[in-house]
Motif scaffolding. Structure first.
Motif, mmCIF file in Angstrom:
data_model
loop_
_atom_site.group_PDB
_atom_site.id
_atom_site.type_symbol
_atom_site.label_atom_id
_atom_site.label_comp_id
_atom_site.label_asym_id
_atom_site.label_seq_id
_atom_site.Cartn_x
_atom_site.Cartn_y
_atom_site.Cartn_z
ATOM 1 N N SER A 1 0.939 -1.011 -0.069
ATOM 2 C CA SER A 1 -0.071 -0.082 0.036
ATOM 3 C C SER A 1 0.832 1.144 -0.040
ATOM 4 N N LYS A 2 0.458 2.413 -0.485
ATOM 5 C CA LYS A 2 1.013 3.611 -0.338
ATOM 6 C C LYS A 2 0.855 4.032 1.279
ATOM 7 N N THR A 3 1.754 5.048 1.558
ATOM 8 C CA THR A 3 1.875 5.219 2.903
ATOM 9 C C THR A 3 2.068 4.081 4.027
ATOM 10 N N SER A 4 3.104 3.339 3.611
ATOM 11 C CA SER A 4 3.498 2.141 4.433
ATOM 12 C C SER A 4 4.799 2.133 4.692
ATOM 13 N N PHE A 5 5.400 1.183 5.273
ATOM 14 C CA PHE A 5 6.847 1.153 5.643
ATOM 15 C C PHE A 5 7.858 1.360 4.672
ATOM 16 N N ILE A 6 8.628 2.452 4.684
ATOM 17 C CA ILE A 6 9.627 2.982 3.658
ATOM 18 C C ILE A 6 10.555 1.925 3.363
ATOM 19 N N VAL A 7 10.947 1.005 3.884
ATOM 20 C CA VAL A 7 11.702 -0.259 3.602
ATOM 21 C C VAL A 7 11.257 -1.001 2.509
ATOM 22 N N TYR A 8 10.104 -1.359 2.344
ATOM 23 C CA TYR A 8 9.600 -2.056 1.435
ATOM 24 C C TYR A 8 10.042 -1.516 0.039
ATOM 25 N N PRO A 9 9.656 -0.412 -0.550
ATOM 26 C CA PRO A 9 10.274 0.041 -1.585
ATOM 27 C C PRO A 9 11.663 -0.103 -1.885
ATOM 28 N N ILE A 10 12.436 0.271 -0.823
ATOM 29 C CA ILE A 10 13.988 0.384 -0.845
ATOM 30 C C ILE A 10 14.447 -1.134 -1.081
ATOM 31 N N VAL A 11 13.987 -2.379 -0.227
ATOM 32 C CA VAL A 11 14.373 -3.451 -0.520
ATOM 33 C C VAL A 11 13.850 -3.874 -1.963
ATOM 34 N N THR A 12 12.784 -3.615 -2.330
ATOM 35 C CA THR A 12 12.369 -4.297 -3.715
ATOM 36 C C THR A 12 13.115 -3.650 -4.851
ATOM 37 N N ASN A 13 12.980 -2.429 -4.776
ATOM 38 C CA ASN A 13 13.923 -1.936 -6.013
ATOM 39 C C ASN A 13 15.301 -1.915 -5.937
ATOM 40 N N ALA A 14 15.984 -2.509 -4.965
ATOM 41 C CA ALA A 14 17.416 -2.602 -4.713
ATOM 42 C C ALA A 14 17.590 -3.953 -5.788
ATOM 43 N N THR A 15 16.456 -4.815 -5.908
ATOM 44 C CA THR A 15 16.812 -6.029 -6.667
ATOM 45 C C THR A 15 16.720 -5.892 -8.101
ATOM 46 N N GLY A 16 16.043 -4.678 -8.568
ATOM 47 C CA GLY A 16 15.667 -4.476 -9.904
ATOM 48 C C GLY A 16 14.093 -4.804 -10.156
ATOM 49 N N ALA A 17 13.598 -5.160 -9.159
ATOM 50 C CA ALA A 17 12.094 -5.581 -9.222
ATOM 51 C C ALA A 17 11.381 -4.097 -9.041
ATOM 52 N N HIS A 18 9.846 -4.260 -9.141
ATOM 53 C CA HIS A 18 9.074 -3.259 -9.440
ATOM 54 C C HIS A 18 8.131 -3.332 -8.297
ATOM 55 N N LEU A 19 7.857 -2.211 -7.247
ATOM 56 C CA LEU A 19 7.035 -2.239 -6.263
ATOM 57 C C LEU A 19 5.613 -1.544 -6.848
ATOM 58 N N ILE A 20 4.825 -2.301 -6.500
ATOM 59 C CA ILE A 20 3.268 -1.513 -6.914
ATOM 60 C C ILE A 20 2.817 -1.146 -5.701
ATOM 61 N N GLU A 21 2.403 -0.033 -5.737
ATOM 62 C CA GLU A 21 1.691 0.585 -4.132
ATOM 63 C C GLU A 21 0.210 0.808 -4.693
ATOM 64 N N VAL A 22 -0.623 0.347 -4.133
ATOM 65 C CA VAL A 22 -2.083 0.602 -4.240
ATOM 66 C C VAL A 22 -2.392 1.757 -3.333
ATOM 67 N N PRO A 23 -3.595 2.486 -3.510
ATOM 68 C CA PRO A 23 -3.934 3.635 -3.014
ATOM 69 C C PRO A 23 -4.432 3.043 -1.606
ATOM 70 N N THR A 24 -4.289 3.951 -0.284
ATOM 71 C CA THR A 24 -4.925 3.600 0.939
ATOM 72 C C THR A 24 -6.340 3.772 0.882
ATOM 73 N N CYS A 25 -6.846 2.929 2.073
ATOM 74 C CA CYS A 25 -8.291 3.006 2.408
ATOM 75 C C CYS A 25 -8.603 3.369 3.793
ATOM 76 N N ASN A 26 -8.971 4.374 4.205
ATOM 77 C CA ASN A 26 -9.112 5.065 5.507
ATOM 78 C C ASN A 26 -7.784 4.711 6.261
ATOM 79 N N ASP A 27 -6.834 5.394 5.604
ATOM 80 C CA ASP A 27 -5.293 5.414 6.089
ATOM 81 C C ASP A 27 -4.600 4.278 6.329
ATOM 82 N N GLY A 28 -5.149 3.071 5.756
ATOM 83 C CA GLY A 28 -4.672 1.740 5.834
ATOM 84 C C GLY A 28 -4.884 0.757 4.523
#
Length: 377
Positions: free
Chosen positions: A115-142
């Motif tokens: 999800s968007k607005t979640s732990f910022i390590v998720y994009p870092i570790v994913t992108n570091a592998t050359g993979a793509h992180l898909i972030e869906v919009p939040t719903c009620n802040d979650g």
């Protein structure tokens, strides 16, 4: 002359850098005042006294390499969680586990979903592998679990669910995750990041809420990994101890990617002692619940939207650029975490729930700063 940027793969050059909450000494040097740190969701009571004594005792053997298998702590965790030791991997904090998992399962052409607005390590570790992180919009802040399911494709290998979510503090109930896992394709590993488990579990008991069936999934052999850490309720953030629990076959591959000796002997000794001091954890979770009850309405009175929390922090949305407010709070001796940069919530800050004295100091500073809003802009 060597052009170093040409030696670095493009996906690495594009990586953002993890920026932790401002260190206490740095903030004090900048502001010239004594500060309290409410920026990084640490335990305000520090480590258990038993852990401190264990650290002191372990220093005598510091000339030996640590046990790379973290055997004693692994066995104790397996006993507590009623799983096989082969289903547990102890790492230098749960963030390092995430890095190992991403390097094992991801790569160019593959993706992970969160999800968007979640732990910022998720994009870092994913992108570091050359993979793509898909972030869906939040719903009620979650998390919007239906949207996450809709984003999964044949190239998805990981779904990250922080429960409670960092930085918003929202939660998913056990039935929602039960239903979600029944619909996730078999080629996807779901990571249930329960870094704030003890706080959420205590709130759930108070509120009559069915929080987590996570370990039941592991015991049933489902493609799920559960993350826990000693950095929060146990107060060992500086020693870096965390662990994942998951299917033994998958864990056997992760072990191959784990650097040798990554968990120090002092950290293992401290974690073992911390597990024995249940009173210290109870103090932390009870203080946290009382602090949340005090802080949430008091912050709201300052015209700031506060998301109800299930963790040891509050997500506070000011509705405007938050940077001047955070700087002004630091000048008043209180460090909070602006949700700018990689967090991508420029109108929000996150404040850790502290001791009663910390909480009162924060509220006093917030009231003084909010009264100066026109001049801060």
């Amino acid at each position: 002359m060597t052009e170093f940027h040409k030696l670095v793969p493009p996906h690495v050059r594009k990586l953002g850098t993890y920026k932790p909450g401002k260190h206490l000494r740095q903030a004090e040097l900048e502001s010239g005042v004594r500060c309290i740190k409410l920026a990084s969701n640490e335990n305000p009571f520090g480590p258990s006294p038993l852990a401190i004594e264990a650290i002191k005792a372990a220093t005598a053997d510091s000339h030996f390499y640590p046990d790379t298998g973290v055997t004693e702590l692994t066995a104790r965790l397996a006993e507590i969680h009623e799983v096989n030791p082969a289903e547990i991997l102890v790492t230098a904090g749960s963030t390092t586990f995430l890095e190992i998992l991403a390097r094992t399962l991801l790569g160019p052409g593959l993706n992970a979903v969160t999800s968007k607005t979640s732990f910022i390590v998720y994009p870092i570790v994913t992108n570091a592998t050359g993979a793509h992180l898909i972030e869906v919009p939040t719903c009620n802040d979650g998390y919007d679990l239906d949207a996450i399911l809709g984003a999964i494709d044949s190239n998805t290998r990981i779904v990250y669910l922080a429960n409670p979510n960092n930085p918003t503090g929202t939660i998913l109930d056990a039935k929602a995750i039960d239903d979600f896992l029944d619909r996730v394709p078999s080629h996807v590993i779901t990571v249930l990041d329960e870094a704030y488990f003890d706080f959420a579990d205590y709130f759930a008991g108070q509120r009559g809420f069915d929080y987590s069936h996570s370990l039941d999934y592991v015991r049933a052999g489902r493609p799920v990994i559960v993350l826990r850490t000693f950095s929060k309720s146990h107060g060992l953030a500086g020693l870096r101890v965390g662990y994942g629990i998951g299917p033994s076959e998958l864990m056997s591959y992760l072990v191959r990617m784990k650097p040798a000796f990554m968990v120090s002997s002092l950290a293992e000794s401290a974690a073992l002692a911390a597990l024995a001091d249940t009173d210290h954890v109870q103090l932390a979770v009870e203080n946290n619940a009382a602090g949340a009850e005090l802080l949430a309405p008091a912050i709201s009175e300052q015209g700031i939207r506060v998301v109800p929390t299930w963790a040891n922090f509050l997500f506070c949305d000011t509705g405007e650029d938050v940077a001047p407010l955070c700087r002004a709070l630091q000048e008043q001796g209180v460090i909070v975490r602006p949700m700018t940069a990689l967090w991508r919530a420029p109108n929000a800050f996150r404040v850790t729930i502290g001791t009663p004295e910390h909480n009162e100091q924060f509220l006093d500073a917030l009231k003084r700063v909010r009264s100066r809003i026109p001049e801060l802009k």
